[in-house]
Motif scaffolding. Structure first.
Motif, PDB file in Angstrom:
ATOM      1  N   LEU A 594       0.830  -1.201   0.000  1.00  0.00           N
ATOM      2  CA  LEU A 594       0.000   0.000   0.000  1.00  0.00           C
ATOM      3  C   LEU A 594       0.866   1.252   0.000  1.00  0.00           C
ATOM      4  CD1 LEU A 594      -2.742   1.386   0.151  1.00  0.00           C
ATOM      5  CD2 LEU A 594      -2.654   1.108   2.646  1.00  0.00           C
ATOM      6  N   SER A 595       1.901   1.287   0.839  1.00  0.00           N
ATOM      7  CA  SER A 595       2.788   2.452   0.905  1.00  0.00           C
ATOM      8  C   SER A 595       3.438   2.705  -0.447  1.00  0.00           C
ATOM      9  CB  SER A 595       3.869   2.238   1.968  1.00  0.00           C
ATOM     10  OG  SER A 595       3.295   2.027   3.241  1.00  0.00           O
ATOM     11  N   ARG A 596       3.894   1.649  -1.055  1.00  0.00           N
ATOM     12  CA  ARG A 596       4.555   1.736  -2.352  1.00  0.00           C
ATOM     13  C   ARG A 596       3.605   2.280  -3.422  1.00  0.00           C
ATOM     14  NH1 ARG A 596       5.485  -2.278  -6.687  1.00  0.00           N
ATOM     15  NH2 ARG A 596       7.652  -2.182  -7.373  1.00  0.00           N
ATOM     16  N   THR A 597       2.384   1.745  -3.464  1.00  0.00           N
ATOM     17  CA  THR A 597       1.440   2.163  -4.496  1.00  0.00           C
ATOM     18  C   THR A 597       0.958   3.586  -4.266  1.00  0.00           C
ATOM     19  OG1 THR A 597       0.760  -0.159  -4.598  1.00  0.00           O
ATOM     20  CG2 THR A 597      -0.597   1.415  -5.783  1.00  0.00           C
ATOM     21  N   LEU A 598       0.815   3.992  -3.015  1.00  0.00           N
ATOM     22  CA  LEU A 598       0.485   5.391  -2.728  1.00  0.00           C
ATOM     23  C   LEU A 598       1.581   6.314  -3.245  1.00  0.00           C
ATOM     24  CD1 LEU A 598      -1.030   5.101   0.859  1.00  0.00           C
ATOM     25  CD2 LEU A 598      -2.173   6.147  -1.120  1.00  0.00           C
ATOM     26  N   PHE A 599       2.818   5.896  -3.099  1.00  0.00           N
ATOM     27  CA  PHE A 599       3.934   6.724  -3.547  1.00  0.00           C
ATOM     28  C   PHE A 599       3.904   6.917  -5.059  1.00  0.00           C
ATOM     29  CE2 PHE A 599       8.320   7.838  -4.544  1.00  0.00           C
ATOM     30  CZ  PHE A 599       8.656   8.686  -3.511  1.00  0.00           C
ATOM     31  N   PHE A 600       3.394   5.956  -5.795  1.00  0.00           N
ATOM     32  CA  PHE A 600       3.290   6.114  -7.241  1.00  0.00           C
ATOM     33  C   PHE A 600       2.378   7.288  -7.599  1.00  0.00           C
ATOM     34  CE2 PHE A 600       3.854   1.238  -7.662  1.00  0.00           C
ATOM     35  CZ  PHE A 600       5.220   1.364  -7.470  1.00  0.00           C
ATOM     36  N   HIS A 601       1.435   7.589  -6.723  1.00  0.00           N
ATOM     37  CA  HIS A 601       0.489   8.669  -6.969  1.00  0.00           C
ATOM     38  C   HIS A 601       0.932   9.986  -6.351  1.00  0.00           C
ATOM     39  CE1 HIS A 601      -1.912   4.964  -7.378  1.00  0.00           C
ATOM     40  NE2 HIS A 601      -2.620   5.647  -8.264  1.00  0.00           N
ATOM     41  N   ASP A 602       1.589   9.899  -5.214  1.00  0.00           N
ATOM     42  CA  ASP A 602       1.921  11.093  -4.447  1.00  0.00           C
ATOM     43  C   ASP A 602       3.232  10.824  -3.729  1.00  0.00           C
ATOM     44  OD1 ASP A 602       2.025  13.309  -2.862  1.00  0.00           O
ATOM     45  OD2 ASP A 602       0.160  12.922  -1.772  1.00  0.00           O
ATOM     46  N   GLN A 603       4.283  11.534  -4.099  1.00  0.00           N
ATOM     47  CA  GLN A 603       5.621  11.224  -3.602  1.00  0.00           C
ATOM     48  C   GLN A 603       5.854  11.806  -2.201  1.00  0.00           C
ATOM     49  OE1 GLN A 603       5.389  12.236  -7.290  1.00  0.00           O
ATOM     50  NE2 GLN A 603       4.738  10.106  -7.031  1.00  0.00           N
ATOM     51  N   ARG A 604       5.009  11.390  -1.275  1.00  0.00           N
ATOM     52  CA  ARG A 604       5.192  11.802   0.117  1.00  0.00           C
ATOM     53  C   ARG A 604       6.285  10.940   0.744  1.00  0.00           C
ATOM     54  NH1 ARG A 604      -0.728  11.442   2.579  1.00  0.00           N
ATOM     55  NH2 ARG A 604       0.542  11.379   4.487  1.00  0.00           N
ATOM     56  N   PRO A 605       7.360  11.565   1.228  1.00  0.00           N
ATOM     57  CA  PRO A 605       8.484  10.773   1.753  1.00  0.00           C
ATOM     58  C   PRO A 605       8.100   9.834   2.887  1.00  0.00           C
ATOM     59  CG  PRO A 605       9.138  13.045   1.410  1.00  0.00           C
ATOM     60  CD  PRO A 605       7.653  13.005   1.228  1.00  0.00           C
ATOM     61  N   GLU A 606       7.038  10.175   3.652  1.00  0.00           N
ATOM     62  CA  GLU A 606       6.679   9.306   4.769  1.00  0.00           C
ATOM     63  C   GLU A 606       6.253   7.917   4.313  1.00  0.00           C
ATOM     64  OE1 GLU A 606       3.291  12.495   4.738  1.00  0.00           O
ATOM     65  OE2 GLU A 606       5.424  12.363   4.147  1.00  0.00           O
ATOM     66  N   TYR A 607       5.780   7.799   3.076  1.00  0.00           N
ATOM     67  CA  TYR A 607       5.435   6.463   2.583  1.00  0.00           C
ATOM     68  C   TYR A 607       6.678   5.588   2.506  1.00  0.00           C
ATOM     69  CZ  TYR A 607       0.900   8.424   1.108  1.00  0.00           C
ATOM     70  OH  TYR A 607      -0.339   9.015   1.070  1.00  0.00           O
ATOM     71  N   MET A 608       7.769   6.164   2.009  1.00  0.00           N
ATOM     72  CA  MET A 608       8.990   5.369   1.892  1.00  0.00           C
ATOM     73  C   MET A 608       9.741   5.277   3.207  1.00  0.00           C
ATOM     74  SD  MET A 608       8.523   4.210  -1.012  1.00  0.00           S
ATOM     75  CE  MET A 608       9.924   3.110  -0.915  1.00  0.00           C
ATOM     76  N   ASP A 609       9.553   6.243   4.100  1.00  0.00           N
ATOM     77  CA  ASP A 609      10.103   6.085   5.446  1.00  0.00           C
ATOM     78  C   ASP A 609       9.485   4.864   6.118  1.00  0.00           C
ATOM     79  OD1 ASP A 609      11.976   8.139   5.583  1.00  0.00           O
ATOM     80  OD2 ASP A 609      10.546   9.604   6.344  1.00  0.00           O
ATOM     81  N   HIS A 610       8.165   4.736   5.965  1.00  0.00           N
ATOM     82  CA  HIS A 610       7.505   3.565   6.541  1.00  0.00           C
ATOM     83  C   HIS A 610       7.973   2.297   5.846  1.00  0.00           C
ATOM     84  CE1 HIS A 610       4.501   0.909   8.250  1.00  0.00           C
ATOM     85  NE2 HIS A 610       4.213   0.518   7.035  1.00  0.00           N
TER      86      HIS A 610
END
Length: 937
Positions: A594-610
């Protein structure tokens, strides 16, 4: 100039040569040539896109070592064991293969009602292993599995056929356990006889009670012969008034498994006799009922009971005969060594089946009456030719009318379908085997045929049922299927899985997660994102974004995992939910997706921090650090209670978490790099030794690092020149600095923690980027109990190895540096990177897959005010919320000098004295101690 193909890519390209794509729903030869895989196009909504696994190679390091442990399992496990349950369900020979057991066997939890899911995970693992390594063995094993499943589907679409085995005399008919097959005799077989002898050879393959050798009648008027009653011995009974009125005969010993035994019953003149292997074992002189009393029995079955809860007979039949008289003992004895036709009794005059057939689905009667029998399935057959499963379609049918959860009856059939569907899609995309896409497309057609006819209210009820209605990531898989087939029915099918009340609540920002089963619901939101990609409906995107924010950090443990006992509790309750069944590993897997796919839409760094947190800690730590061909050795739960020992072989094996664990360990490289959709930027998300082949830009990027043992990394560009921005993730934990040089020169700009730092230039072969990111030791506090804390050094969670079952009580301020780094309070272990000791306990990375008792959380206790190892002797006071004087002092770190620290101490002391929390004299002592502390000026 594009970089040369790697050995992995060359192997893959060779395997896919000269193939032709096609999608159909017709049987395909198992030897059919594979087709070129249809690459899934990245949705237009994705502003960044991932690289395929075969374009990112893992280099030697932590991830490669962990992967190699799982590859041993992928290479060594017998795939025929995985296929056994599929072949059995289709009535196909299973050879000597033994089902994996646990959730994948009829004797496992809930009678194996999830069987088939594990094969799907295994196919995905093989596909990822092939893409990541190019080892031919993984592609070969995939094609073996796909070929077998192609034959399974074909067999399911046809009437049952004889499975031949060696008989007592010549050949025999085998009833494979899990096939749900039985022999249906014509009406009138017993002929209203007033006396009877029944004789049959059986070779039982299972010891289940009440499996019928034969059963004639219904649930009120019947006669039956069971291989084992509740006491494990044969039983014959006849009744016209149901179970309470049975007149019966019981044997004295159990029939041996996997050996031929002869059973015979005679009934005449009020006396019944039971024989086993020619010997009389029971006699009842009060048996007044005969077959004539039953009238014309409704059902006339070999191998099936009139009671649906009884098991279907598993084993083999040979020589069934029925006579309209009672044979004597000598005649019964003569049947032991010869076919009935060659004994004084002759063939049965009511029915006689030699079971000499070697094909087809009918069995010839030799009595002269022409009573041809037929093989049947208890569940009939599939409702649609695309059906593919390792158990009957009844699981899906039952779910449609079920109003309460009972996983012993119905256990997540669409979850199982998802795993199979995903495995087939991955097999197709990895190897180009068109048979896999054909099977997947057929599954989509079958599911649409079932679900599209149901009212919306029925679907909502189904998907809201705990466990029974769980469907995993099926929406994501169906969206991928639609991208490959273009069938509008497949997109319509994906939307039939909407659980509206949850999606709508999350889209509105309303947190309704308390009490929900975590892993049942996390994948719903990855599916929402894929539906947004296809439909553009903002509701789906809003729901996924908001849901993620309800889990991270509000229901997240330090290692990145979520759930306790598989469920979520109230928001922000962390300490209050720690148990031995915390952090189900599947949840971490799905939150990463989920974090990865959200990042494809919106490059919020907290997704990749998680992503980094959960990957480097829970996911890596869920895999035991030893190879095993028979077991993946992956945790189900990772208990966070004090002294917890990880269980790497949970629940008899083959659980959901072992399945996702196999997948996780073969795709560690999937999120190291992403590219901007327009090719203008390369995101470096994770610091991991690897090599990216970016064909569109004509470059390779090699990352050399021992991270996390090394506090930095080096990126080297090779190939032709290319202009793009290199976006380097600055982790939220990198508070001790993040420095970047290109070809030895510092890059201008100030990296900000929890963001991406951009370096734009025209890159040329040999350009080298060096990143330094010093680690600091820090604590993270449980949201509901600040005194319960967990230790991190950079991205690495450090756990205490101690057998105590009470929380360790530790202090960390005693030697804290002016930077605020707590590391000086720990003592490094010589020769063991990332290992330290504190108060007699060793602390080590969570990612080490050992069986040591561990403490992920500890109780923070700072009883006295200490600076630089100098003890003031003053008790460390605390506010009502648990914040102590020392907490407030060190919250001001880093300090540029000792003087800055002393100033902070003085200001804090003054405030606490004024608030009545500290005596004036003690305050002066505290300030004086800070001045005396041994810090460099």
């Amino acid at each position: 100039m594009a970089p040369p193909l790697s050995r992995r890519s060359l192997l893959r390209a060779a395997a896919l040569a000269s193939a032709v794509p096609a999608v159909s729903l017709s049987p395909t030869s198992a030897s059919a040539a594979p087709t070129v895989p249809a690459a899934l196009p990245a949705p237009d909504a994705w502003t960044v896109r991932p690289f395929p696994l075969d374009q990112v190679a893992l280099r030697a390091g932590l991830f490669a070592d962990k992967r190699e442990l799982m590859l041993d399992h992928a290479r060594g496990y017998d795939v025929d064991r995985l296929l056994q349950v599929f072949r059995a369900n289709a009535g196909l020979p299973t050879g000597d293969a033994v089902a994996p057991g646990g959730w994948e066997g009829l004797d496992g939890e809930a009678n194996g009602n999830l069987r088939g899911h594990y094969a799907g995970h295994f196919m995905t693992m093989l596909a990822q292993a092939w893409a990541g390594t190019g080892e031919q063995v993984f592609a070969d094993r995939l094609r073996t599995m796909v070929g077998a499943l192609t034959k399974v589907r074909a067999a399911l679409r046809e009437d049952p056929a004889v499975t031949v085995t060696d008989g007592r005399f010549g050949t025999a008919v085998e009833q494979i356990r899990g096939s749900y097959q039985y022999i249906d005799l014509p009406s009138g077989t017993l002929g209203g006889a007033r006396a009877i002898t029944l004789s049959v050879w059986v070779r039982p393959a299972h010891d289940g009670a009440w499996a019928r050798v034969l059963d004639f009648g219904d649930t009120t008027r019947y006669l039956y012969l069971a291989a084992r009653n509740a006491d494990g011995v044969p039983r014959f009974a006849v009744t016209t008034g149901g179970p309470g009125a049975e007149q019966g005969l019981d044997g004295t010993a159990a029939l041996p498994l996997n050996r031929w035994s002869h059973l015979a019953v005679t009934l005449a003149d009020g006396t019944g006799v039971l024989y086993v292997n020619g010997t009389e074992v029971a006699r009842n002189t009060a048996m007044t009922l005969t077959p004539a009393a039953l009238g014309t029995p409704v059902n006339n079955w070999l191998g099936r009971s009139n009671y649906p809860a009884d098991p279907v007979f598993a084993g083999a039949f040979d020589e069934f005969n029925a006579w309209s008289r009672a044979l004597d003992g000598a005649e019964i004895a003569a049947l032991q060594d010869s076919r009935a036709a060659d004994t004084p009794a002759g063939r049965g005059d009511l029915a006689s089946y030699a079971f000499d057939e070697t094909s087809g689905g009918t069995l010839t009667d030799g009595s002269g009456h022409g009573r041809t029998a037929a093989l049947r399935r208890t569940w009939g057959g599939p409702s649609h030719p695309g059906f593919l499963a390792a158990y009957p379609e009844t699981q899906f049918i039952d779910l449609e009318s079920r109003t309460t959860s009972d996983y012993t009856k119905v256990w997540a059939p669409y979850y199982t379908a998802h795993k199979i569907l995903q495995g087939l899609l991955d097999a197709h995309l990895a190897t180009g085997d068109n048979r896999a896409l054909d099977l997947a497309s057929g599954m989509g057609d079958w599911m649409y045929s079932r679900l599209s006819r149901l009212p919306a209210s029925t679907l909502q009820r189904m998907w809201g049922l705990f466990s029974s209605g769980e469907f995993g990531g099926i929406v994501e898989a169906i969206c991928d299927l639609h991208a490959l087939t273009g069938k509008p029915e497949h997109l319509a099918l994906a939307r039939l899985f909407d659980l509206d009340r949850l999606i709508d609540s999350c889209a509105a920002g309303t947190d309704v997660l308390d009490g929900l089963h975590a892993n049942q619901h996390i994948p719903i939101f990855t599916g929402c994102l894929r539906l947004y990609d296809t439909t553009g409906e903002e509701r789906y995107l809003d729901a996924a974004r908001n849901f993620w924010g309800m889990v991270v950090p509000h229901r997240m443990y330090g290692i990145g995992g979520t759930s306790t006992g598989e469920f979520w509790k109230a928001r922000d309750v962390i300490a209050g939910t720690i148990s031995a069944t915390t952090a189900e590993t599947c949840c971490a897997y799905n939150m990463l997706k989920l974090s990865r796919t959200l990042f494809f839409h919106d490059q919020r760094p907290e997704y990749m921090d998680h992503y980094e947190r959960a990957l480097f800690n829970q996911v890596l730590g869920s895999k035991q650090d030893r190879p095993d061909a028979e077991k993946p050795l992956v945790t189900y739960f990772i208990g966070l209670t004090p002294g917890h020992v990880r269980d790497y072989t949970p629940k008899q094996g083959t659980t959901c978490c072992e399945g996702t664990g196999m997948e996780s360990a073969t795709k560690y490289q999937d999120s190291v790099y992403f590219a901007a959709a327009d090719g203008s930027a390369l995101y470096v998300n994770l610091y991991s030794p690897s090599e990216l082949t970016w064909a569109e830009q004509g470059v390779t990027v090699t990352q050399i690092t021992a991270f996390p043992h090394e506090q930095g990394t080096t990126l080297t560009v090779a190939g032709g020149s290319a202009s793009f921005e290199l976006r380097l993730r600055v982790p939220a934990w990198a508070t001790a600095g993040f420095r970047v040089t290109v070809n030895g020169r510092a890059v201008s700009g100030t990296p900000v923690t929890g963001s991406y730092f951009g370096v734009s230039r025209t890159w040329r072969g040999g350009d080298t980027v060096r990143i330094a990111m010093p680690f600091r030791l820090r604590v993270e506090k449980a949201l509901d109990d600040p005194s319960l804390q967990t230790l991190f050094l950079g991205p690495v969670n450090l756990v205490g190895r101690n057998s105590s079952t009470e929380y360790l009580r530790l202090g960390l301020y005693r030697n804290a540096g002016l930077s605020g780094d707590l590391l000086p309070s720990l003592t490094p272990v010589s020769g063991e990177p990332l290992h330290f000791t504190l108060d007699g306990t060793e602390f080590a990375p969570f990612h080490e897959g050992t069986e040591d008792p561990t403490h992920a959380y500890f109780r923070r206790v700072e009883p006295r005010v200490v600076f630089g190892g100098v003890d003031s002797g003053v008790a460390n006071p605390a506010r009502f919320d648990g914040t102590t004087l020392l907490d407030e002092v060190w919250a001001g770190a880093p300090f540029g000098s000792k003087g800055a620290l002393v100033a902070r101490v003085r200001a804090t002391v003054d405030a606490w004295v004024a608030a009545g929390l500290l005596g004036a004299g003690d305050g002066r002592t505290v300030v004086a101690t800070a001045r005396r502390a041994g810090y460099a000026p």
